[in-house]
Structures are given as structure tokens and as C-alpha cells.
Motif scaffolding. Structure first.
Motif, PDB file in Angstrom:
ATOM      1  N   LEU A  58       2.207   5.670  -7.921  1.00  0.00           N
ATOM      2  CA  LEU A  58       1.253   5.191  -7.332  1.00  0.00           C
ATOM      3  C   LEU A  58       2.175   4.007  -5.790  1.00  0.00           C
ATOM      4  O   LEU A  58       2.595   4.436  -4.729  1.00  0.00           O
ATOM      5  CB  LEU A  58       0.227   5.103  -6.738  1.00  0.00           C
ATOM      6  N   GLU A  59       2.771   2.837  -7.255  1.00  0.00           N
ATOM      7  CA  GLU A  59       2.947   1.904  -6.312  1.00  0.00           C
ATOM      8  C   GLU A  59       5.228   1.904  -6.086  1.00  0.00           C
ATOM      9  O   GLU A  59       5.265   1.454  -4.911  1.00  0.00           O
ATOM     10  CB  GLU A  59       3.325   0.258  -7.365  1.00  0.00           C
ATOM     11  N   ARG A  61       6.011   5.274  -5.490  1.00  0.00           N
ATOM     12  CA  ARG A  61       5.906   5.845  -4.543  1.00  0.00           C
ATOM     13  C   ARG A  61       5.836   5.490  -2.929  1.00  0.00           C
ATOM     14  O   ARG A  61       6.342   5.689  -2.142  1.00  0.00           O
ATOM     15  CB  ARG A  61       5.107   7.343  -4.305  1.00  0.00           C
ATOM     16  N   LEU A  62       4.385   4.654  -2.990  1.00  0.00           N
ATOM     17  CA  LEU A  62       4.480   4.381  -1.603  1.00  0.00           C
ATOM     18  C   LEU A  62       5.672   3.368  -1.295  1.00  0.00           C
ATOM     19  O   LEU A  62       5.836   2.565  -0.532  1.00  0.00           O
ATOM     20  CB  LEU A  62       2.950   2.618  -2.216  1.00  0.00           C
ATOM     21  N   GLU A  63       6.285   2.700  -2.302  1.00  0.00           N
ATOM     22  CA  GLU A  63       8.060   1.484  -1.669  1.00  0.00           C
ATOM     23  C   GLU A  63       8.658   1.905  -1.306  1.00  0.00           C
ATOM     24  O   GLU A  63       9.592   1.977  -0.425  1.00  0.00           O
ATOM     25  CB  GLU A  63       8.390   0.799  -3.557  1.00  0.00           C
ATOM     26  N   SER A  64       8.902   3.773  -2.289  1.00  0.00           N
ATOM     27  CA  SER A  64      10.079   4.469  -2.149  1.00  0.00           C
ATOM     28  C   SER A  64       9.281   5.314  -0.061  1.00  0.00           C
ATOM     29  O   SER A  64      10.298   5.461   1.001  1.00  0.00           O
ATOM     30  CB  SER A  64       9.920   5.990  -2.412  1.00  0.00           C
ATOM     31  N   LEU A  65       8.395   5.863   0.058  1.00  0.00           N
ATOM     32  CA  LEU A  65       8.007   5.639   0.752  1.00  0.00           C
ATOM     33  C   LEU A  65       8.085   4.678   2.427  1.00  0.00           C
ATOM     34  O   LEU A  65       8.402   5.025   3.528  1.00  0.00           O
ATOM     35  CB  LEU A  65       6.818   6.163   1.871  1.00  0.00           C
ATOM     36  N   ALA A  91       0.770   6.825   8.228  1.00  0.00           N
ATOM     37  CA  ALA A  91      -0.907   6.922   7.572  1.00  0.00           C
ATOM     38  C   ALA A  91      -1.193   7.801   6.504  1.00  0.00           C
ATOM     39  O   ALA A  91      -1.568   7.132   5.442  1.00  0.00           O
ATOM     40  CB  ALA A  91      -1.048   8.340   8.678  1.00  0.00           C
ATOM     41  N   GLU A  92       0.282   8.144   5.939  1.00  0.00           N
ATOM     42  CA  GLU A  92       0.125   8.663   4.368  1.00  0.00           C
ATOM     43  C   GLU A  92       0.760   7.740   3.684  1.00  0.00           C
ATOM     44  O   GLU A  92      -0.394   6.999   2.612  1.00  0.00           O
ATOM     45  CB  GLU A  92       1.435   9.485   4.662  1.00  0.00           C
ATOM     46  N   ILE A  93       1.724   6.632   3.878  1.00  0.00           N
ATOM     47  CA  ILE A  93       1.893   4.557   3.706  1.00  0.00           C
ATOM     48  C   ILE A  93       0.690   4.737   3.667  1.00  0.00           C
ATOM     49  O   ILE A  93       0.639   3.973   2.282  1.00  0.00           O
ATOM     50  CB  ILE A  93       3.346   4.527   3.866  1.00  0.00           C
ATOM     51  N   GLN A  94      -0.403   4.254   4.249  1.00  0.00           N
ATOM     52  CA  GLN A  94      -1.502   3.741   4.026  1.00  0.00           C
ATOM     53  C   GLN A  94      -2.520   4.462   3.009  1.00  0.00           C
ATOM     54  O   GLN A  94      -3.388   3.790   2.094  1.00  0.00           O
ATOM     55  CB  GLN A  94      -2.317   3.634   5.902  1.00  0.00           C
ATOM     56  N   ARG A  95      -2.605   5.440   3.111  1.00  0.00           N
ATOM     57  CA  ARG A  95      -3.455   6.413   2.789  1.00  0.00           C
ATOM     58  C   ARG A  95      -2.562   5.967   0.614  1.00  0.00           C
ATOM     59  O   ARG A  95      -4.063   5.907  -0.040  1.00  0.00           O
ATOM     60  CB  ARG A  95      -3.347   7.703   2.760  1.00  0.00           C
ATOM     61  N   GLU A  98      -4.283   2.664  -0.048  1.00  0.00           N
ATOM     62  CA  GLU A  98      -5.180   2.227  -0.206  1.00  0.00           C
ATOM     63  C   GLU A  98      -5.659   2.929  -2.076  1.00  0.00           C
ATOM     64  O   GLU A  98      -6.670   1.776  -2.555  1.00  0.00           O
ATOM     65  CB  GLU A  98      -6.146   3.011   0.593  1.00  0.00           C
ATOM     66  N   GLN A  99      -4.945   3.754  -2.393  1.00  0.00           N
ATOM     67  CA  GLN A  99      -5.208   4.116  -3.584  1.00  0.00           C
ATOM     68  C   GLN A  99      -5.516   3.096  -4.575  1.00  0.00           C
ATOM     69  O   GLN A  99      -5.669   2.988  -5.171  1.00  0.00           O
ATOM     70  CB  GLN A  99      -4.246   5.978  -4.045  1.00  0.00           C
ATOM     71  N   VAL A 100      -3.745   2.704  -4.113  1.00  0.00           N
ATOM     72  CA  VAL A 100      -2.880   2.023  -4.640  1.00  0.00           C
ATOM     73  C   VAL A 100      -4.076   0.465  -4.647  1.00  0.00           C
ATOM     74  O   VAL A 100      -4.386   0.080  -6.275  1.00  0.00           O
ATOM     75  CB  VAL A 100      -2.083   1.723  -4.838  1.00  0.00           C
ATOM     76  N   ARG A 101      -4.697   0.412  -4.206  1.00  0.00           N
ATOM     77  CA  ARG A 101      -5.109  -0.939  -4.376  1.00  0.00           C
ATOM     78  C   ARG A 101      -6.752  -0.775  -4.476  1.00  0.00           C
ATOM     79  O   ARG A 101      -7.314  -1.291  -5.591  1.00  0.00           O
ATOM     80  CB  ARG A 101      -5.536  -1.621  -2.315  1.00  0.00           C
TER      81      ARG A 101
END
Length: 124
Positions: A58-59, A61-65, A91-95, A98-101
């Protein structure tokens, strides 16, 4: 006089035996608690090992987004092939953030519980 002294020694021995038996019972109870905690720690370690790769993915994926948004290249995945507006991408990045967090928080709680259990075992 000698009878009183003998009675006192008998009382001391009986108390000493009772204290020893109580100590043995406490030690056995602590062993049982320690064994249960070891099982729980093992379960928690397996859960952390299971969740850790998901958090790492997830981290990544978040970084690539995030990089895609910064470059202005906000294309959807390969199956869609189109572009997405920045608001939906954000919105997808924030979602996902939140999952990562949430997963990191769960891992942190696990590590804190594990530390407290280990500290408790060292004291006992």
C-alpha cells in the motif's frame, strides 16, 4: 517452657510449609499465564508478518499515485486506459493513505503490546 518453645517452632514450620505451598501455587499460576502469553505473542507475530507486506504494498502504491499526480500523469490502470480527473485521483490517494495509516497503527499497537508483555515477563 520447652513446650512453648517447641510449639513456637512447630507453628513456624507449619507457616513456612504453607508459605512454600502458596509460593508453588503462585509460580504455577504464573507459568500458565506466561504460556498463554507466549501463544498470544506467537499469534500476534504471525498476524504482523501477514499484514506487513500488505502495508508495504500500500505504501508503494500510494507513492506511485502521488508521483503520478505530481507529474500530472493521472491515467487509470491499464484496463481502463483513460484519464481520471485530479479530484478523483486525490480521493483515491487519500483513501489508500488512510488504509496505510490504519495498518501502521495496528502494527504499532501490536509492537507496543509485545513490548509490554516482554517487559512483564522480564519483571516476573
Amino acid at each position: 517452657m520447652a513446650l512453648n518453645r517447641l510449639r513456637g517452632e512447630v507453628i513456624k514450620k507449619v507457616r513456612s510449609a504453607a508459605d512454600a505451598e502458596e509460593s508453588r501455587a503462585i509460580i504455577e499460576e504464573l507459568r500458565a499465564i506466561t504460556d498463554r502469553q507466549r501463544v498470544r505473542i506467537g499469534d500476534l507475530e504471525r498476524e504482523l508478518a501477514r499484514v506487513s507486506p500488505q502495508v508495504a504494498a500500500l505504501e508503494a502504491r500510494l507513492e506511485s499515485l502521488r508521483e503520478a499526480v505530481e507529474r500530472g500523469n493521472v491515467a487509470t490502470d491499464a484496463t481502463a486506459g483513460g484519464n481520471v480527473d485530479a479530484a478523483s485521483m486525490w480521493a483515491e490517494i487519500q483513501r489508500q493513505q488512510e488504509q496505510v495509516r490504519a495498518r501502521i497503527t495496528a502494527a504499532s499497537r501490536f509492537e507496543e503490546r509485545l513490548r509490554r508483555l516482554e517487559d512483564g515477563n522480564r519483571v516476573g
